[in-house]
Design an enzyme around this catalytic site. Structure first.
Site, mmCIF file in Angstrom:
data_model
loop_
_atom_site.group_PDB
_atom_site.id
_atom_site.type_symbol
_atom_site.label_atom_id
_atom_site.label_comp_id
_atom_site.label_asym_id
_atom_site.label_seq_id
_atom_site.Cartn_x
_atom_site.Cartn_y
_atom_site.Cartn_z
ATOM 1 N N ARG A 23 34.547 43.937 37.414
ATOM 2 C CA ARG A 23 35.995 44.159 37.540
ATOM 3 C C ARG A 23 36.291 45.465 38.275
ATOM 4 O O ARG A 23 37.299 46.127 38.012
ATOM 5 C CB ARG A 23 36.683 44.166 36.162
ATOM 6 C CG ARG A 23 36.342 42.975 35.274
ATOM 7 C CD ARG A 23 36.926 41.684 35.752
ATOM 8 N NE ARG A 23 38.365 41.632 35.702
ATOM 9 C CZ ARG A 23 39.075 41.095 34.700
ATOM 10 N NH1 ARG A 23 38.467 40.566 33.667
ATOM 11 N NH2 ARG A 23 40.388 41.071 34.736
ATOM 12 N N ARG A 27 43.006 47.245 38.202
ATOM 13 C CA ARG A 27 44.136 48.063 37.786
ATOM 14 C C ARG A 27 43.871 49.557 37.590
ATOM 15 O O ARG A 27 44.795 50.346 37.571
ATOM 16 C CB ARG A 27 44.745 47.479 36.497
ATOM 17 C CG ARG A 27 45.452 46.161 36.747
ATOM 18 C CD ARG A 27 45.978 45.554 35.472
ATOM 19 N NE ARG A 27 44.897 44.945 34.693
ATOM 20 C CZ ARG A 27 45.067 44.332 33.551
ATOM 21 N NH1 ARG A 27 46.262 44.275 33.004
ATOM 22 N NH2 ARG A 27 44.050 43.777 32.920
ATOM 23 N N ARG A 36 49.605 45.910 44.380
ATOM 24 C CA ARG A 36 50.146 44.938 43.420
ATOM 25 C C ARG A 36 51.639 45.137 43.169
ATOM 26 O O ARG A 36 52.327 44.202 42.760
ATOM 27 C CB ARG A 36 49.361 45.014 42.112
ATOM 28 C CG ARG A 36 48.060 44.234 42.152
ATOM 29 C CD ARG A 36 48.261 42.726 41.925
ATOM 30 N NE ARG A 36 48.551 42.457 40.517
ATOM 31 C CZ ARG A 36 49.740 42.186 40.029
ATOM 32 N NH1 ARG A 36 50.784 42.128 40.817
ATOM 33 N NH2 ARG A 36 49.913 41.968 38.739
ATOM 34 N N ASP A 72 40.155 35.064 40.582
ATOM 35 C CA ASP A 72 40.050 34.998 39.127
ATOM 36 C C ASP A 72 39.194 33.787 38.754
ATOM 37 O O ASP A 72 39.080 32.838 39.533
ATOM 38 C CB ASP A 72 41.427 34.901 38.468
ATOM 39 C CG ASP A 72 41.333 35.172 36.968
ATOM 40 O OD1 ASP A 72 41.157 36.347 36.589
ATOM 41 O OD2 ASP A 72 41.376 34.214 36.173
ATOM 42 N N TYR A 144 39.898 28.537 27.867
ATOM 43 C CA TYR A 144 41.267 28.819 28.341
ATOM 44 C C TYR A 144 42.086 27.540 28.462
ATOM 45 O O TYR A 144 43.274 27.524 28.138
ATOM 46 C CB TYR A 144 41.236 29.549 29.687
ATOM 47 C CG TYR A 144 40.893 31.025 29.557
ATOM 48 C CD1 TYR A 144 41.834 31.939 29.094
ATOM 49 C CD2 TYR A 144 39.629 31.497 29.884
ATOM 50 C CE1 TYR A 144 41.522 33.288 28.967
ATOM 51 C CE2 TYR A 144 39.306 32.841 29.767
ATOM 52 C CZ TYR A 144 40.254 33.734 29.300
ATOM 53 O OH TYR A 144 39.944 35.064 29.164
HETATM 54 O O1 1CP Z 1 36.678 43.359 40.488
HETATM 55 C C1 1CP Z 1 37.450 42.440 40.206
HETATM 56 O O2 1CP Z 1 38.539 42.601 39.658
HETATM 57 C C2 1CP Z 1 36.980 41.086 40.652
HETATM 58 C C3 1CP Z 1 37.844 39.951 40.411
HETATM 59 C C4 1CP Z 1 37.990 39.429 38.996
HETATM 60 C C5 1CP Z 1 37.011 38.858 38.186
HETATM 61 C C6 1CP Z 1 35.531 38.798 38.422
HETATM 62 C C7 1CP Z 1 39.238 39.299 38.315
HETATM 63 C C8 1CP Z 1 40.522 39.806 38.819
HETATM 64 N N1 1CP Z 1 39.025 38.602 37.169
HETATM 65 C C9 1CP Z 1 37.679 38.328 37.056
HETATM 66 C C10 1CP Z 1 37.000 37.567 36.024
HETATM 67 C C11 1CP Z 1 37.711 37.184 34.785
HETATM 68 N N2 1CP Z 1 39.021 36.810 34.632
HETATM 69 C C12 1CP Z 1 37.064 37.035 33.540
HETATM 70 C C13 1CP Z 1 35.583 37.227 33.322
HETATM 71 C C14 1CP Z 1 35.203 38.669 33.311
HETATM 72 C C15 1CP Z 1 35.244 39.398 32.000
HETATM 73 O O3 1CP Z 1 34.739 38.866 30.998
HETATM 74 O O4 1CP Z 1 35.719 40.532 32.029
HETATM 75 C C16 1CP Z 1 38.013 36.623 32.603
HETATM 76 C C17 1CP Z 1 37.786 36.377 31.146
HETATM 77 C C18 1CP Z 1 39.248 36.481 33.302
HETATM 78 C C19 1CP Z 1 40.546 36.009 32.755
HETATM 79 C C20 1CP Z 1 41.588 37.033 33.036
HETATM 80 N N3 1CP Z 1 42.269 37.134 34.219
HETATM 81 C C21 1CP Z 1 41.989 38.096 32.219
HETATM 82 C C22 1CP Z 1 41.433 38.360 30.813
HETATM 83 C C23 1CP Z 1 42.437 38.422 29.724
HETATM 84 C C24 1CP Z 1 42.587 37.249 28.785
HETATM 85 O O5 1CP Z 1 43.771 37.033 28.443
HETATM 86 O O6 1CP Z 1 41.619 36.617 28.312
HETATM 87 C C25 1CP Z 1 42.937 38.852 32.939
HETATM 88 C C26 1CP Z 1 43.674 40.092 32.491
HETATM 89 C C27 1CP Z 1 43.104 38.211 34.194
HETATM 90 C C28 1CP Z 1 43.960 38.649 35.335
HETATM 91 C C29 1CP Z 1 43.209 39.450 36.327
HETATM 92 N N4 1CP Z 1 42.108 38.978 37.003
HETATM 93 C C30 1CP Z 1 41.636 39.938 37.854
HETATM 94 C C31 1CP Z 1 42.480 41.091 37.721
HETATM 95 C C32 1CP Z 1 42.334 42.386 38.489
HETATM 96 C C33 1CP Z 1 43.453 40.772 36.757
HETATM 97 C C34 1CP Z 1 44.615 41.668 36.334
HETATM 98 C C35 1CP Z 1 45.764 41.301 37.192
HETATM 99 C C36 1CP Z 1 46.819 42.355 37.378
HETATM 100 O O7 1CP Z 1 47.697 42.487 36.526
HETATM 101 O O8 1CP Z 1 46.817 43.033 38.452
#
Ligand code: 1CP
Length: 329
Positions: A23, A27, A36, A72, A144
């Site tokens: 990640r 953010r 964003r 994502d 999910y």
């Molecule tokens: O570096 C990176 O950010 C790469 C891109 C990336 C990856 C690999 C994002 C962007 N998400 C993910 C994987 C992801 N998404 C996982 C597996 C990784 C882990 O276990 O940490 C999971 C479980 C998700 C689902 C997801 N998407 C969540 C988790 C929260 C939940 O409610 O279970 C969240 C917050 C997101 C949104 C998201 N995805 C990525 C970002 C940067 C964000 C935040 C978006 C924002 O508000 O800007």
């Protein structure tokens, strides 16, 4: 030209471990928040120019050995017709197993923007930086889909796997086929490494993990023309079984000492496993923790430096710089 990250996955000896952060694009970075503020998450992911820029932000700032594509785990499900909003995590209508079985197969043209992002990143990163593609593992995606969003225990998924294990296995097979073609598309577009995120598989008991999660993860990665990494955090109880997934390397969280995790995984590459909380401390602590971890690994080939889970959004960027520097030093 090979990349240190690929070399480590192939267990080739290196003078220092490659380093990247799960990640890393997100953010905690002011330049990400700035972008964003102008574009929704959805728009950023599906616009290759913006997604490539976000992917490159941490690589430019800190010089990681890997560039993980900005998308994502839920992105390919949207392409299969599932309506999802990000707020900030994924929110969707809770699905039944039957509805999951009725989803269409993934048409990779509908996620062509991810392939285009990979092509753009691949031409812009230094040749020694590995482009990292990824997908969610079937169990985690099913969690999910059935729950309708994030949860701490995903009871809907755990119950469904027990009520109708045959339908559950078919749903997981369907998701595995979709992820295999999604990852195949990413490798063809230029991803040097792919990681399968099985964030919630650790919620399963050992027998269910072995019977359902392992074959689904295995099928998602089978026969890909690039090295693969499997990541199931919170899964100390399944470490002995994980090698059955057949990945090139395994990412392990911070709960188990890396040497113990490695012994249970076998002769494979291991990624991790600094507690993400360490990056919320201070440069001195970070440097000491990195040194301690590297001395435990003792130069064993196949180590990839990373956190034990994704970086926390409140992490000061200077601490990330210190982490990368400490590995380099
Ligand atoms: O570096 C990176 O950010 C790469 C891109 C990336 C990856 C690999 C994002 C962007 N998400 C993910 C994987 C992801 N998404 C996982 C597996 C990784 C882990 O276990 O940490 C999971 C479980 C998700 C689902 C997801 N998407 C969540 C988790 C929260 C939940 O409610 O279970 C969240 C917050 C997101 C949104 C998201 N995805 C990525 C970002 C940067 C964000 C935040 C978006 C924002 O508000 O800007």
């Amino acid at each position: 030209m090979t990349q240190p990250l690929v070399d480590a996955l192939r267990l080739r000896p290196l003078t220092r471990p490659p380093v990247w952060i799960m990640r890393q694009a997100g953010r905690y970075l002011p330049e990400y928040r700035e972008l964003r503020a102008r574009h929704s998450f959805q728009h950023a992911v599906s616009t290759p120019e913006i997604a490539a820029e976000i992917t490159l932000q941490p690589v430019r700032r800190f010089g990681m050995d890997g560039a993980v594509i900005f998308a994502d785990i839920m992105t390919p499900l949207q392409a299969m017709g599932v309506e999802i909003i990000f707020d900030p995590g994924p929110k969707l209508r809770p699905h039944t197993l039957r509805e999951v079985l009725e989803l269409p197969d993934l048409d990779t043209e509908r996620v062509g923007f991810v392939a285009e992002t990979i092509r753009r990143v691949e031409t812009e990163v230094p040749s020694e930086t590995a482009v990292i593609g990824f997908a969610g593992a079937p169990v985690t995606l099913l969690a999910y889909l059935l729950e309708g969003g994030g949860s701490k225990d995903f009871l809907a998924m755990r119950a469904a796997l027990r009520v109708d294990p045959t339908a559950a296995a078919s749903a997981l097979e369907k998701l595995a086929r979709a992820m295999r073609s999604y990852l195949g598309m990413q490798v063809e577009a230029g991803a040097h490494v792919v990681q399968l995120f099985d964030t919630w598989a650790g919620l399963l008991d050992l027998a269910t993990f072995e019977r359902l999660a392992v074959p689904a993860a295995r099928a998602s990665l089978a026969g890909l023309a690039a090295p693969t990494i499997y990541f199931a955090p919170g899964s100390v109880h399944t470490l002995d079984l994980q090698a059955k997934v057949g990945a090139t390397g395994y990412s392990v969280d911070w709960r188990t000492p890396i040497v113990e995790a490695w012994a249970r995984l076998g002769e494979v590459a291991v990624q991790g496993n600094l507690d993400p909380a360490v990056l919320l401390t201070d440069p001195t602590t970070i440097s000491l923790e990195v040194k301690a971890l590297l001395s435990r690994v003792a130069g064993r080939p196949g180590h990839i430096m990373n956190l034990g889970h994704g970086i926390d959004q409140h992490t000061p960027p200077e601490n990330v710089a210190e982490f990368v520097e400490a590995v380099r030093a």
